[in-house]
Design a protein around this motif. Sequence first.
Motif, PDB file in Angstrom:
ATOM      1  N   ILE A 146       0.847  -1.193   0.000  1.00  0.00           N
ATOM      2  CA  ILE A 146       0.000   0.000   0.000  1.00  0.00           C
ATOM      3  C   ILE A 146       0.884   1.245   0.000  1.00  0.00           C
ATOM      4  O   ILE A 146       1.895   1.296   0.705  1.00  0.00           O
ATOM      5  CB  ILE A 146      -0.925   0.032   1.230  1.00  0.00           C
ATOM      6  N   ALA A 147       0.505   2.236  -0.786  1.00  0.00           N
ATOM      7  CA  ALA A 147       1.201   3.524  -0.793  1.00  0.00           C
ATOM      8  C   ALA A 147       0.153   4.627  -0.893  1.00  0.00           C
ATOM      9  O   ALA A 147      -1.016   4.363  -1.198  1.00  0.00           O
ATOM     10  CB  ALA A 147       2.187   3.612  -1.950  1.00  0.00           C
ATOM     11  N   TYR A 148       0.574   5.867  -0.640  1.00  0.00           N
ATOM     12  CA  TYR A 148      -0.323   7.009  -0.744  1.00  0.00           C
ATOM     13  C   TYR A 148       0.057   7.843  -1.964  1.00  0.00           C
ATOM     14  O   TYR A 148       1.237   8.093  -2.215  1.00  0.00           O
ATOM     15  CB  TYR A 148      -0.251   7.879   0.514  1.00  0.00           C
ATOM     16  N   ASN A 149      -0.951   8.235  -2.713  1.00  0.00           N
ATOM     17  CA  ASN A 149      -0.732   9.137  -3.841  1.00  0.00           C
ATOM     18  C   ASN A 149      -1.241  10.524  -3.461  1.00  0.00           C
ATOM     19  O   ASN A 149      -2.390  10.683  -3.036  1.00  0.00           O
ATOM     20  CB  ASN A 149      -1.477   8.631  -5.077  1.00  0.00           C
ATOM     21  N   GLN A 150      -0.381  11.526  -3.611  1.00  0.00           N
ATOM     22  CA  GLN A 150      -0.732  12.893  -3.232  1.00  0.00           C
ATOM     23  C   GLN A 150      -1.248  13.669  -4.431  1.00  0.00           C
ATOM     24  O   GLN A 150      -0.654  13.650  -5.511  1.00  0.00           O
ATOM     25  CB  GLN A 150       0.499  13.603  -2.668  1.00  0.00           C
ATOM     26  N   VAL A 151      -2.358  14.336  -4.247  1.00  0.00           N
ATOM     27  CA  VAL A 151      -2.931  15.196  -5.280  1.00  0.00           C
ATOM     28  C   VAL A 151      -3.164  16.574  -4.687  1.00  0.00           C
ATOM     29  O   VAL A 151      -3.774  16.704  -3.621  1.00  0.00           O
ATOM     30  CB  VAL A 151      -4.258  14.621  -5.823  1.00  0.00           C
ATOM     31  N   LYS A 152      -2.681  17.600  -5.371  1.00  0.00           N
ATOM     32  CA  LYS A 152      -2.857  18.984  -4.931  1.00  0.00           C
ATOM     33  C   LYS A 152      -4.193  19.509  -5.435  1.00  0.00           C
ATOM     34  O   LYS A 152      -4.494  19.429  -6.627  1.00  0.00           O
ATOM     35  CB  LYS A 152      -1.709  19.841  -5.463  1.00  0.00           C
ATOM     36  N   THR A 208       0.212   0.407 -17.214  1.00  0.00           N
ATOM     37  CA  THR A 208      -0.273   1.778 -17.427  1.00  0.00           C
ATOM     38  C   THR A 208      -1.357   2.129 -16.415  1.00  0.00           C
ATOM     39  O   THR A 208      -1.474   3.289 -16.004  1.00  0.00           O
ATOM     40  CB  THR A 208      -0.807   1.951 -18.857  1.00  0.00           C
ATOM     41  N   GLY A 209      -2.145   1.144 -16.009  1.00  0.00           N
ATOM     42  CA  GLY A 209      -3.130   1.393 -14.951  1.00  0.00           C
ATOM     43  C   GLY A 209      -2.465   1.766 -13.639  1.00  0.00           C
ATOM     44  O   GLY A 209      -2.942   2.658 -12.921  1.00  0.00           O
ATOM     45  N   MET A 210      -1.359   1.107 -13.324  1.00  0.00           N
ATOM     46  CA  MET A 210      -0.636   1.432 -12.090  1.00  0.00           C
ATOM     47  C   MET A 210       0.000   2.811 -12.189  1.00  0.00           C
ATOM     48  O   MET A 210      -0.051   3.599 -11.231  1.00  0.00           O
ATOM     49  CB  MET A 210       0.439   0.385 -11.816  1.00  0.00           C
ATOM     50  N   PHE A 211       0.591   3.135 -13.342  1.00  0.00           N
ATOM     51  CA  PHE A 211       1.179   4.466 -13.515  1.00  0.00           C
ATOM     52  C   PHE A 211       0.095   5.547 -13.378  1.00  0.00           C
ATOM     53  O   PHE A 211       0.331   6.602 -12.795  1.00  0.00           O
ATOM     54  CB  PHE A 211       1.856   4.584 -14.886  1.00  0.00           C
ATOM     55  N   ALA A 212      -1.096   5.257 -13.919  1.00  0.00           N
ATOM     56  CA  ALA A 212      -2.196   6.218 -13.818  1.00  0.00           C
ATOM     57  C   ALA A 212      -2.618   6.417 -12.366  1.00  0.00           C
ATOM     58  O   ALA A 212      -2.936   7.534 -11.948  1.00  0.00           O
ATOM     59  CB  ALA A 212      -3.381   5.744 -14.657  1.00  0.00           C
ATOM     60  N   GLY A 255      -0.465   8.890 -10.787  1.00  0.00           N
ATOM     61  CA  GLY A 255      -0.302  10.151 -11.508  1.00  0.00           C
ATOM     62  C   GLY A 255      -0.484  11.343 -10.593  1.00  0.00           C
ATOM     63  O   GLY A 255      -1.341  11.352  -9.709  1.00  0.00           O
ATOM     64  N   SER A 256       0.325  12.376 -10.809  1.00  0.00           N
ATOM     65  CA  SER A 256       0.296  13.553  -9.935  1.00  0.00           C
ATOM     66  C   SER A 256      -0.660  14.638 -10.418  1.00  0.00           C
ATOM     67  O   SER A 256      -0.995  15.546  -9.671  1.00  0.00           O
ATOM     68  CB  SER A 256       1.710  14.137  -9.813  1.00  0.00           C
ATOM     69  N   HIS A 257      -1.097  14.549 -11.669  1.00  0.00           N
ATOM     70  CA  HIS A 257      -2.065  15.528 -12.185  1.00  0.00           C
ATOM     71  C   HIS A 257      -2.944  14.846 -13.226  1.00  0.00           C
ATOM     72  O   HIS A 257      -2.636  13.750 -13.712  1.00  0.00           O
ATOM     73  CB  HIS A 257      -1.356  16.757 -12.774  1.00  0.00           C
ATOM     74  N   ASP A 258      -4.039  15.495 -13.579  1.00  0.00           N
ATOM     75  CA  ASP A 258      -5.046  14.872 -14.431  1.00  0.00           C
ATOM     76  C   ASP A 258      -4.510  14.501 -15.813  1.00  0.00           C
ATOM     77  O   ASP A 258      -4.846  13.444 -16.353  1.00  0.00           O
ATOM     78  CB  ASP A 258      -6.257  15.798 -14.588  1.00  0.00           C
ATOM     79  N   GLY A 259      -3.706  15.374 -16.403  1.00  0.00           N
ATOM     80  CA  GLY A 259      -3.177  15.075 -17.732  1.00  0.00           C
ATOM     81  C   GLY A 259      -2.367  13.791 -17.747  1.00  0.00           C
ATOM     82  O   GLY A 259      -2.513  12.956 -18.652  1.00  0.00           O
ATOM     83  N   GLN A 260      -1.523  13.646 -16.761  1.00  0.00           N
ATOM     84  CA  GLN A 260      -0.697  12.445 -16.661  1.00  0.00           C
ATOM     85  C   GLN A 260      -1.550  11.221 -16.370  1.00  0.00           C
ATOM     86  O   GLN A 260      -1.421  10.170 -17.007  1.00  0.00           O
ATOM     87  CB  GLN A 260       0.342  12.646 -15.570  1.00  0.00           C
ATOM     88  N   LYS A 261      -2.449  11.349 -15.402  1.00  0.00           N
ATOM     89  CA  LYS A 261      -3.284  10.237 -14.962  1.00  0.00           C
ATOM     90  C   LYS A 261      -4.166   9.700 -16.095  1.00  0.00           C
ATOM     91  O   LYS A 261      -4.169   8.510 -16.393  1.00  0.00           O
ATOM     92  CB  LYS A 261      -4.156  10.677 -13.792  1.00  0.00           C
ATOM     93  N   TRP A 277      -2.200   8.007 -19.103  1.00  0.00           N
ATOM     94  CA  TRP A 277      -1.877   6.600 -18.860  1.00  0.00           C
ATOM     95  C   TRP A 277      -3.127   5.733 -18.969  1.00  0.00           C
ATOM     96  O   TRP A 277      -3.085   4.618 -19.492  1.00  0.00           O
ATOM     97  CB  TRP A 277      -1.245   6.435 -17.480  1.00  0.00           C
ATOM     98  N   TYR A 278      -4.234   6.256 -18.460  1.00  0.00           N
ATOM     99  CA  TYR A 278      -5.498   5.515 -18.513  1.00  0.00           C
ATOM    100  C   TYR A 278      -5.908   5.244 -19.966  1.00  0.00           C
ATOM    101  O   TYR A 278      -6.353   4.143 -20.301  1.00  0.00           O
ATOM    102  CB  TYR A 278      -6.578   6.319 -17.800  1.00  0.00           C
ATOM    103  N   ALA A 279      -5.734   6.232 -20.834  1.00  0.00           N
ATOM    104  CA  ALA A 279      -6.075   6.055 -22.255  1.00  0.00           C
ATOM    105  C   ALA A 279      -5.186   4.996 -22.896  1.00  0.00           C
ATOM    106  O   ALA A 279      -5.676   4.163 -23.679  1.00  0.00           O
ATOM    107  CB  ALA A 279      -5.925   7.393 -22.991  1.00  0.00           C
ATOM    108  N   PHE A 280      -3.889   4.996 -22.570  1.00  0.00           N
ATOM    109  CA  PHE A 280      -2.992   3.965 -23.107  1.00  0.00           C
ATOM    110  C   PHE A 280      -3.445   2.572 -22.662  1.00  0.00           C
ATOM    111  O   PHE A 280      -3.408   1.607 -23.432  1.00  0.00           O
ATOM    112  CB  PHE A 280      -1.551   4.220 -22.654  1.00  0.00           C
TER     113      PHE A 280
END
Length: 300
Positions: free
Chosen positions: A92-98, A160-164, A167-173, A176-179
């Motif tokens: 388990i890890a935490y993903n931070q979103v501003k 790519t699902g894990m990278f998404a 993801g730190s921002h919507d564009g990145q997230k 990856w989801y689209a890929f």
Amino acid sequence: MIVDPTALVKASSSVAPIPTVIPGPENVYQKAGDVGNRTLWVVCVIMALSSIAFYAMAFRVPVQKRLFHILTAFITTFAFLSYFAMATGDGIAYNQVKVVEQNKHVPDIVHYVYRQVYYARYIDWSLTTPLLLLDLALLAGLSGANILVAIIADIIMILTGMFAAFGSHDGQKWGWYAFGCIAYLVVVYQLAFNGRAAAAGKDGKTKAFFGAIAGFTLILWTIYPIIWGVADGARVASVDAEIISYAVLDVLAKPVFGFWLLFTHDSMASTSPSVEGFWAHGFGGEGQGTIRVGDDDEGA
């Protein structure tokens, strides 16, 4: 009392400028509660019992007929290890979103949202979904080239699902989801078109069974990215709701899939794949290690 005006000027000039961004409320932590943690333990037990059952079923048939049993048992074994890790607090890890709340007349408000990401789940999927695809591909008689494409596309989909998820921002997230969605379409094509074409050369019962179990699998797999979109993606669903949703899908896609596959496989003993050569006899043994159909009938 006489006030020096120059002193007022000096005092006013020492006031700091109003910041354009001010701190907001306390940071938000989205994590599993008691319901989610109990769900993880329940699924962990289900995967363990299913694995034991699949290994027991494997020993009831000759080694030449155990290919599906072993692959399916490995699927639930990896799932058991993954759920044990998550239930005990590992993986388990935490993903931070501003989060910035923009205002027209007052400074923007900033705070951070920390959400639990169960990366053990992605490790599980990267191992179990290729094995599950291999079960379906061998059942249909898919070619080696098509099997390789399906498995590689599947692994890309999971990674790519894990990278998404991290993801730190919507564009990145969502990029990856689209890929990942594109990779999933490749998997669908391999099963729905190439798999169905390969199964068309089988006997009627095998053809019908492949159509049913492959369709069942693709429907379940289509729900996974939808859950991801409202959970890790948009963060609309709570972590507990995410855990329960994935738990239901995992039980259907692994133990239920496995029992359906193996019970039907064993009922078609005369037409089920038989693996000889190295698989059954080791180096220098009989056969060339190929998968043959209807060996029992040929030997009669």
